[in-house]
Design a protein around this motif. Structure first.
Motif, PDB file in Angstrom:
ATOM      1  N   ILE A  11     -10.334  23.323  -3.365  1.00  0.00           N
ATOM      2  CA  ILE A  11     -10.400  22.522  -4.597  1.00  0.00           C
ATOM      3  C   ILE A  11      -8.984  22.325  -5.127  1.00  0.00           C
ATOM      4  CG2 ILE A  11     -11.288  22.384  -6.964  1.00  0.00           C
ATOM      5  CD1 ILE A  11     -13.645  24.104  -6.096  1.00  0.00           C
ATOM      6  N   LEU A  12      -8.662  21.083  -5.475  1.00  0.00           N
ATOM      7  CA  LEU A  12      -7.395  20.759  -6.121  1.00  0.00           C
ATOM      8  C   LEU A  12      -7.637  20.826  -7.633  1.00  0.00           C
ATOM      9  CD1 LEU A  12      -4.446  19.779  -5.700  1.00  0.00           C
ATOM     10  CD2 LEU A  12      -5.321  17.441  -5.907  1.00  0.00           C
ATOM     11  N   VAL A  13      -7.064  21.844  -8.270  1.00  0.00           N
ATOM     12  CA  VAL A  13      -7.384  22.163  -9.664  1.00  0.00           C
ATOM     13  C   VAL A  13      -6.310  21.570 -10.574  1.00  0.00           C
ATOM     14  CG1 VAL A  13      -7.997  24.009 -11.251  1.00  0.00           C
ATOM     15  CG2 VAL A  13      -8.369  24.312  -8.812  1.00  0.00           C
ATOM     16  N   ARG A  14      -6.758  20.843 -11.635  1.00  0.00           N
ATOM     17  CA  ARG A  14      -5.807  20.042 -12.402  1.00  0.00           C
ATOM     18  C   ARG A  14      -5.739  20.369 -13.888  1.00  0.00           C
ATOM     19  NH1 ARG A  14      -6.794  14.151  -9.520  1.00  0.00           N
ATOM     20  NH2 ARG A  14      -4.994  14.314  -8.127  1.00  0.00           N
ATOM     21  N   SER A  15      -6.464  21.357 -14.352  1.00  0.00           N
ATOM     22  CA  SER A  15      -6.424  21.690 -15.778  1.00  0.00           C
ATOM     23  C   SER A  15      -6.587  23.196 -15.947  1.00  0.00           C
ATOM     24  CB  SER A  15      -7.541  20.972 -16.534  1.00  0.00           C
ATOM     25  OG  SER A  15      -8.815  21.494 -16.167  1.00  0.00           O
ATOM     26  N   LEU A  16      -6.116  23.696 -17.087  1.00  0.00           N
ATOM     27  CA  LEU A  16      -6.267  25.124 -17.366  1.00  0.00           C
ATOM     28  C   LEU A  16      -7.729  25.520 -17.416  1.00  0.00           C
ATOM     29  CD1 LEU A  16      -3.592  25.778 -20.156  1.00  0.00           C
ATOM     30  CD2 LEU A  16      -3.377  26.094 -17.691  1.00  0.00           C
ATOM     31  N   GLY A  17      -8.561  24.650 -17.998  1.00  0.00           N
ATOM     32  CA  GLY A  17      -9.989  24.953 -18.077  1.00  0.00           C
ATOM     33  C   GLY A  17     -10.607  25.082 -16.710  1.00  0.00           C
ATOM     34  N   ALA A  18     -10.220  24.197 -15.781  1.00  0.00           N
ATOM     35  CA  ALA A  18     -10.760  24.259 -14.426  1.00  0.00           C
ATOM     36  C   ALA A  18     -10.251  25.492 -13.692  1.00  0.00           C
ATOM     37  CB  ALA A  18     -10.405  22.991 -13.663  1.00  0.00           C
ATOM     38  N   VAL A  19      -8.973  25.842 -13.909  1.00  0.00           N
ATOM     39  CA  VAL A  19      -8.444  27.071 -13.304  1.00  0.00           C
ATOM     40  C   VAL A  19      -9.287  28.262 -13.743  1.00  0.00           C
ATOM     41  CG1 VAL A  19      -6.492  28.666 -13.236  1.00  0.00           C
ATOM     42  CG2 VAL A  19      -6.072  26.209 -13.111  1.00  0.00           C
ATOM     43  N   GLN A  20      -9.550  28.359 -15.040  1.00  0.00           N
ATOM     44  CA  GLN A  20     -10.330  29.474 -15.559  1.00  0.00           C
ATOM     45  C   GLN A  20     -11.761  29.450 -15.029  1.00  0.00           C
ATOM     46  OE1 GLN A  20      -9.392  32.075 -17.207  1.00  0.00           O
ATOM     47  NE2 GLN A  20     -11.444  32.943 -17.461  1.00  0.00           N
ATOM     48  N   PHE A  21     -12.363  28.276 -14.987  1.00  0.00           N
ATOM     49  CA  PHE A  21     -13.759  28.144 -14.529  1.00  0.00           C
ATOM     50  C   PHE A  21     -13.911  28.665 -13.102  1.00  0.00           C
ATOM     51  CE2 PHE A  21     -17.106  25.723 -12.374  1.00  0.00           C
ATOM     52  CZ  PHE A  21     -18.182  25.928 -13.222  1.00  0.00           C
ATOM     53  N   TYR A  22     -12.995  28.254 -12.230  1.00  0.00           N
ATOM     54  CA  TYR A  22     -13.129  28.640 -10.824  1.00  0.00           C
ATOM     55  C   TYR A  22     -12.654  30.063 -10.545  1.00  0.00           C
ATOM     56  CZ  TYR A  22     -14.195  23.755  -9.720  1.00  0.00           C
ATOM     57  OH  TYR A  22     -14.769  22.510  -9.649  1.00  0.00           O
ATOM     58  N   THR A  23     -11.551  30.478 -11.161  1.00  0.00           N
ATOM     59  CA  THR A  23     -11.029  31.816 -10.858  1.00  0.00           C
ATOM     60  C   THR A  23     -11.892  32.913 -11.472  1.00  0.00           C
ATOM     61  OG1 THR A  23      -9.517  31.691 -12.761  1.00  0.00           O
ATOM     62  CG2 THR A  23      -8.639  31.049 -10.597  1.00  0.00           C
ATOM     63  N   SER A  24     -12.724  32.572 -12.434  1.00  0.00           N
ATOM     64  CA  SER A  24     -13.616  33.584 -13.020  1.00  0.00           C
ATOM     65  C   SER A  24     -14.849  33.814 -12.160  1.00  0.00           C
ATOM     66  CB  SER A  24     -14.049  33.153 -14.428  1.00  0.00           C
ATOM     67  OG  SER A  24     -14.825  31.961 -14.381  1.00  0.00           O
ATOM     68  N   GLN A  25     -14.993  33.023 -11.089  1.00  0.00           N
ATOM     69  CA  GLN A  25     -16.125  33.183 -10.180  1.00  0.00           C
ATOM     70  C   GLN A  25     -15.647  33.808  -8.861  1.00  0.00           C
ATOM     71  OE1 GLN A  25     -18.742  29.645  -9.973  1.00  0.00           O
ATOM     72  NE2 GLN A  25     -17.365  28.708 -11.489  1.00  0.00           N
ATOM     73  N   ASP A  26     -16.571  34.341  -8.150  1.00  0.00           N
ATOM     74  CA  ASP A  26     -16.242  34.977  -6.872  1.00  0.00           C
ATOM     75  C   ASP A  26     -16.338  33.929  -5.762  1.00  0.00           C
ATOM     76  OD1 ASP A  26     -15.618  36.856  -4.985  1.00  0.00           O
ATOM     77  OD2 ASP A  26     -17.669  37.643  -4.819  1.00  0.00           O
ATOM     78  N   LEU A  27     -15.361  33.031  -5.758  1.00  0.00           N
ATOM     79  CA  LEU A  27     -15.357  31.950  -4.775  1.00  0.00           C
ATOM     80  C   LEU A  27     -14.562  32.365  -3.543  1.00  0.00           C
ATOM     81  CD1 LEU A  27     -14.658  28.884  -7.109  1.00  0.00           C
ATOM     82  CD2 LEU A  27     -16.863  29.784  -6.356  1.00  0.00           C
ATOM     83  N   ASN A  28     -14.964  31.824  -2.435  1.00  0.00           N
ATOM     84  CA  ASN A  28     -14.291  32.161  -1.187  1.00  0.00           C
ATOM     85  C   ASN A  28     -13.617  30.939  -0.588  1.00  0.00           C
ATOM     86  OD1 ASN A  28     -13.489  33.953   0.800  1.00  0.00           O
ATOM     87  ND2 ASN A  28     -15.254  33.483   2.124  1.00  0.00           N
ATOM     88  N   ILE A  29     -13.102  30.054  -1.446  1.00  0.00           N
ATOM     89  CA  ILE A  29     -12.387  28.874  -0.968  1.00  0.00           C
ATOM     90  C   ILE A  29     -11.041  28.794  -1.691  1.00  0.00           C
ATOM     91  CG2 ILE A  29     -14.477  27.588  -0.385  1.00  0.00           C
ATOM     92  CD1 ILE A  29     -14.139  26.011  -2.955  1.00  0.00           C
ATOM     93  N   PRO A  30     -10.054  28.221  -1.044  1.00  0.00           N
ATOM     94  CA  PRO A  30      -8.721  28.126  -1.666  1.00  0.00           C
ATOM     95  C   PRO A  30      -8.729  27.220  -2.897  1.00  0.00           C
ATOM     96  CG  PRO A  30      -8.618  27.773   0.719  1.00  0.00           C
ATOM     97  CD  PRO A  30     -10.054  27.718   0.346  1.00  0.00           C
ATOM     98  N   LEU A  31      -7.898  27.587  -3.875  1.00  0.00           N
ATOM     99  CA  LEU A  31      -7.691  26.793  -5.085  1.00  0.00           C
ATOM    100  C   LEU A  31      -6.224  26.398  -5.132  1.00  0.00           C
ATOM    101  CD1 LEU A  31      -9.666  29.030  -7.622  1.00  0.00           C
ATOM    102  CD2 LEU A  31     -10.494  26.933  -6.504  1.00  0.00           C
ATOM    103  N   ILE A  32      -5.981  25.090  -5.178  1.00  0.00           N
ATOM    104  CA  ILE A  32      -4.607  24.586  -5.194  1.00  0.00           C
ATOM    105  C   ILE A  32      -4.325  24.003  -6.570  1.00  0.00           C
ATOM    106  CG2 ILE A  32      -2.951  22.976  -4.175  1.00  0.00           C
ATOM    107  CD1 ILE A  32      -5.957  23.620  -2.117  1.00  0.00           C
ATOM    108  N   GLY A  33      -3.307  24.512  -7.242  1.00  0.00           N
ATOM    109  CA  GLY A  33      -2.943  23.989  -8.556  1.00  0.00           C
ATOM    110  C   GLY A  33      -2.124  22.726  -8.415  1.00  0.00           C
ATOM    111  N   ASP A  34      -2.493  21.680  -9.180  1.00  0.00           N
ATOM    112  CA  ASP A  34      -1.807  20.397  -9.043  1.00  0.00           C
ATOM    113  C   ASP A  34      -0.643  20.273 -10.034  1.00  0.00           C
ATOM    114  OD1 ASP A  34      -1.361  18.023  -7.775  1.00  0.00           O
ATOM    115  OD2 ASP A  34      -3.109  16.982  -8.568  1.00  0.00           O
ATOM    116  N   TYR A  35       0.087  19.154  -9.921  1.00  0.00           N
ATOM    117  CA  TYR A  35       1.279  18.900 -10.741  1.00  0.00           C
ATOM    118  C   TYR A  35       0.976  18.904 -12.237  1.00  0.00           C
ATOM    119  CZ  TYR A  35      -0.705  14.334 -11.592  1.00  0.00           C
ATOM    120  OH  TYR A  35      -1.543  13.336 -11.997  1.00  0.00           O
TER     121      TYR A  35
END
Length: 838
Positions: free
Chosen positions: A623-647
């Motif tokens: 997932i290409l993550v583009r907002s602080l809210g999305a970063v928090q939403f995904y990192t607070s879950q036990d996901l097993n896929i890479p998260l890439i922070g965007d510009y």
């Protein structure tokens, strides 16, 4: 609901200089915000110098006003140490908080001090409870919400966080989300994220619909919003849970500050007192007079694109008087709907604000040719302008007339802050103890902040033979506090026997008490300084040149994804207008044996978690993550896929890199605000194997809640009634030199304006490879499948050293730059510099 008091609601005023500061204090501000030297989002303001900080804070604290320093810009790697010096100067001066945008700076402040207050700036793009949750480890005292949050959003956020919320209520509106505008630097080398906004949104544009210029009449300023004025909404905002009401305007005059602060002070105080408050027509006119492009509630009452802007002018107009009914030899006739008088400034608006407009001061007023004295409240009136001010041959029937200035109002506002002793008087209480043979002991308490001092008489008390000391006489003498900021509120006398005290001694005790209490007020607050070396973790790492770099294609259509699958691309990102199409994007990519990441929207609002959940349901590989809210939403879950922070996370230094990687992201993309040298500086001390660089793109300039599709291609006000013209048409904005900048819509109906010309950072690939950067992204916008394959092939050859970067951008006819500015780089120095890698 918590109890609302004068102490729980803050009125926050902008100050760009000492005069504005005095105007804010005199007119009832609870707090002010100001910049110090270069590190703030209004570098064109006069601002204050670092060596003035102690004086400024002593002055503010004298009147129980808090002072916040704006450090609300991105901080580049080579600026971190200077920023640290400013932070420590603010701590030493007793600054009440720093308003911060940069995540790395936020991290550094917390390393320096665990208790120095930090406010999250609106440039952080904080628009959801999840974004606030992301910031919890840094213990922010206040969070400034995005100006796009509406009342419903605010209520939702306050119900899910205990962090106090600050909301803009008055002043200029940015059409772009703060922190997400790259236009000024792209076109003029002046970054909004660096306090140098060139106001590209205030320029005229033609709207091009499906390749044809749309006839718009005199509407040309399609991105220039009216000014925010939410004074009527103060009660609703308080009840929604807003703790701080922020006024914009550090570039404005002290009269503006005095005017706006006094009006909002009244609105807040009336609500707290339990009285119904509705601003009068006169009060609204006075607000318009100080500065106004027309007033709007912005997005606070929800989205109404048609009310957000006028479109016919981009600058302050003042008070609308009426239209010209007739042009006489020496005067014009109008039917005015607002008061006017001699000396007022006026301008004649012909609908062409980019040209020189006729205007000046009113010399006389007449009714049917007869001179009128004093102020005219309204009706048919002949305005006689100064003979040398206005050329009446250039004024026409139908021209709009605006009152641009009111000298009488300005004089009244100036009087509020001319004489300091009239600003505020604070109550003090005094307890007096004594008996014959002992000293007279007085305990003075500053009721506003609880400070106390004890002052004793120099001599012993003696028995009075004629006129013993009485409580009334003591109150009279100790209450003579004129010329100070104090007034005697209460006196308790506990004196045994009939004693006498010389009046000279009482005067000395009173003066000394007032001086000591004032010194306590003005003394800077002492914050904890950890003594930690904030740069201990910064080091240069031995770099190994990357041999097999990863090439990534960001695609915005299924055709582009299909074309990319037939290349040797290593990864595909999908960034679609409608995320409902993401499942199909994943299917196409996987059918071509390519891994695919799906991009979140750049903005995350309350109620939009369903969009983020839908992305997961599409089963992407990342997932290409583009907002602080999305970063928090995904990192607070036990996901097993890479998260890439965007510009759009605005990462500009190694501390921000470390922070986001430490929060669970697998890779980050630096901010587009970095030029090549700034990028090199950051990469030299960062984990470059976890950094992804965008080396080809149409730069996303404006990102805005304002929808030009809805505004100009429908009769609707928002997505519920606009008829979705974005699904049938394409719009571009044509600038003054004929360049057409595409406008695209996302799932939240937000618009992004992309730069007309694609740009390439291919020239710097060899240097980035030497630094150990492994991941490179090319982004597509409207390219067809054939063009996608051509671009991918060119960049693959550049990454493999089979062609030069120069040949790439020349072949593509792209501009040669990285991010918003090409910057500078001495290649010889670069080669000689010791570069290392973790």
């Amino acid at each position: 609901m918590k109890r609302i008091t004068r102490e729980t609601i803050e009125l926050l005023a902008p100050v760009g200089n000492w005069e504005c500061l005095r105007a804010a204090v005199a007119n009832g501000a609870d707090a002010v915000f100001f910049g110090v030297e270069k590190f703030n989002a209004r570098v064109r303001a006069k601002n204050f110098q670092m060596d003035e900080l102690k004086e400024v804070m002593a002055y503010l604290h004298k009147y129980n006003v808090r002072g916040y320093v704006t450090l609300n810009i991105l901080i580049f790697e080579n600026e971190l140490e200077d920023a640290k010096t400013l932070v420590e100067a603010c701590m030493e001066a007793g600054v009440d908080a720093l308003i911060v945008q940069d995540m790395g700076l936020m991290k550094m402040i917390r390393e320096i001090s665990p208790d120095f207050p930090i406010h999250g700036s609106t440039q952080m793009t904080i628009t959801s409870p999840e974004a606030i949750k992301f910031l919890e480890p840094y213990d922010l005292e206040v969070v400034v919400l995005g100006r796009e949050n509406n009342m419903k959003h605010i209520k939702t956020i306050t119900s899910k966080t205990d962090t106090p919320l600050e909301v803009f209520v008055h002043g200029a509106l940015c059409v772009s989300y703060s922190g997400q505008c790259l236009t000024s630097e792209m076109w003029g080398g002046r970054s909004a994220n660096r306090g140098e906004c060139a106001q590209a949104c205030r320029l005229p544009y033609d709207i091009v619909v499906d390749g044809e210029v749309k006839e718009m009449g005199d509407v040309a300023y399609v991105l220039s919003p009216k000014d925010l004025a939410a004074i009527e909404l103060v009660p609703d905002l308080i009840e929604a849970g807003v703790s701080s009401f922020k006024i914009e305007g550090r570039l404005k005059s002290p009269e503006y500050v005095a005017n706006v602060v006094s009006k909002y002070r009244k609105a807040i105080d009336e609500y707290i007192a339990g009285r119904q408050y509705n601003p009068s027509k006169e009060e609204i006119r006075e607000l318009e007079q100080s500065f106004s492009r027309g007033f709007t509630h912005g997005f606070l009452n929800g989205t109404n694109h048609r009310q957000l802007l006028d479109g016919t002018y981009p600058k302050s107009r003042g008070v609308f008087l009426g239209t010209v009914k007739k042009v006489l030899k020496d005067a014009v006739v109008i039917d005015t709907g607002a008061p006017i008088k001699r000396g007022d400034g006026i301008v004649f608006d012909r609908g062409r604000p980019e040209e020189k407009e006729e205007g000046g001061r009113i010399y006389d007023l007449r009714k049917k040719g007869v001179k009128v004295e004093g102020e005219v409240q309204g009706g048919i009136i002949e305005i006689v302008p100064g003979r040398h001010d206005v050329n009446l041959t250039k004024v026409s029937v139908g021209d709009r007339v605006w009152k641009t200035s009111d000298q009488e109002l300005n004089r009244r506002l100036q009087k509020t802050f001319e004489k300091e002793q009239a600003y505020k008087v604070f109550p003090i209480s005094v307890q007096v103890y004594g008996e014959i043979g002992q000293s007279l002991v007085t305990i003075w308490s500053d009721d506003a902040n609880g400070n106390t001092v004890t002052i004793e008489s120099e001599g012993k008390l003696e028995e009075a033979l004629k006129r013993p000391l009485t409580e009334e006489y003591l109150a009279e003498q100790l209450g003579r506090l004129g010329g100070t900021i104090y007034g005697l509120n209460n006196l308790e006398m506990h004196v045994t026997g009939n004693v006498i005290v010389p009046v000279k001694e009482l005067n000395r005790m009173r003066r000394e008490a007032a001086e000591q209490l004032l010194a306590l007020r003005e003394a800077p607050y002492h914050y904890t300084h950890t003594g930690v070396d904030a740069f201990a973790s910064r080091q240069e790492f031995l770099a190994e040149e990357v041999e097999h770099p990863q090439l990534i294609a960001l695609c915005r259509s299924l055709e582009q994804i299909e074309a990319a699958t037939h290349t040797d691309i290593d990864y595909i990102y999908a960034d679609f207008e409608f995320t409902t199409d993401y499942r199909k994007a994943v299917e196409v990519a996987h059918a071509g044996n390519k891994k695919i990441a799906l991009a979140t929207p750049r903005i995350h609002m309350p109620g939009e978690n369903g969009i983020l959940t839908g992305i997961l349901r599409a089963k992407p590989d990342a997932i290409l993550v583009r907002s602080l809210g999305a970063v928090q939403f995904y990192t607070s879950q036990d996901l097993n896929i890479p998260l890439i922070g965007d510009y759009s996370l605005n990462i500009a230094n190694h501390k921000a890199v470390d922070m986001f990687l430490g929060h669970g992201l697998d890779r980050i993309t630096p901010s587009y605000d970095l030029n090549t040298q700034q990028m090199m500086d950051m990469l030299a001390v960062s984990q470059t194997d976890k950094v992804e660089l965008v080396i080809h793109q149409h730069l996303p300039m404006f990102h805005t809640e304002h929808c030009v599709y809805c505004t100009f291609l429908s009769d609707g006000t928002d997505f519920t009634n606009c008829g979705r013209p974005c699904e049938e048409h394409t719009i571009s904005l044509q600038d003054r030199i004929g360049m057409e900048h595409p406008v695209r819509v996302d799932i939240g109906c937000r618009n992004t304006v992309f730069n007309a010309i694609e740009q390439s950072g291919a020239e710097y690939i060899s240097q980035f490879l030497k630094l150990g950067v492994n991941s490179y992204r090319v982004e597509f916008l409207e390219e067809d499948g054939k063009k996608v394959q051509e671009v991918i092939q060119l960049y693959r050859e550049a990454l493999e050293g089979k062609r030069t970067g120069t040949s790439v951008w020349k072949a593509l006819k792209a501009t040669n730059q990285l991010g918003v500015t090409r910057g500078h780089m001495d290649k010889q120095n670069f080669k000689e510099k010791k570069i290392s890698k973790r």
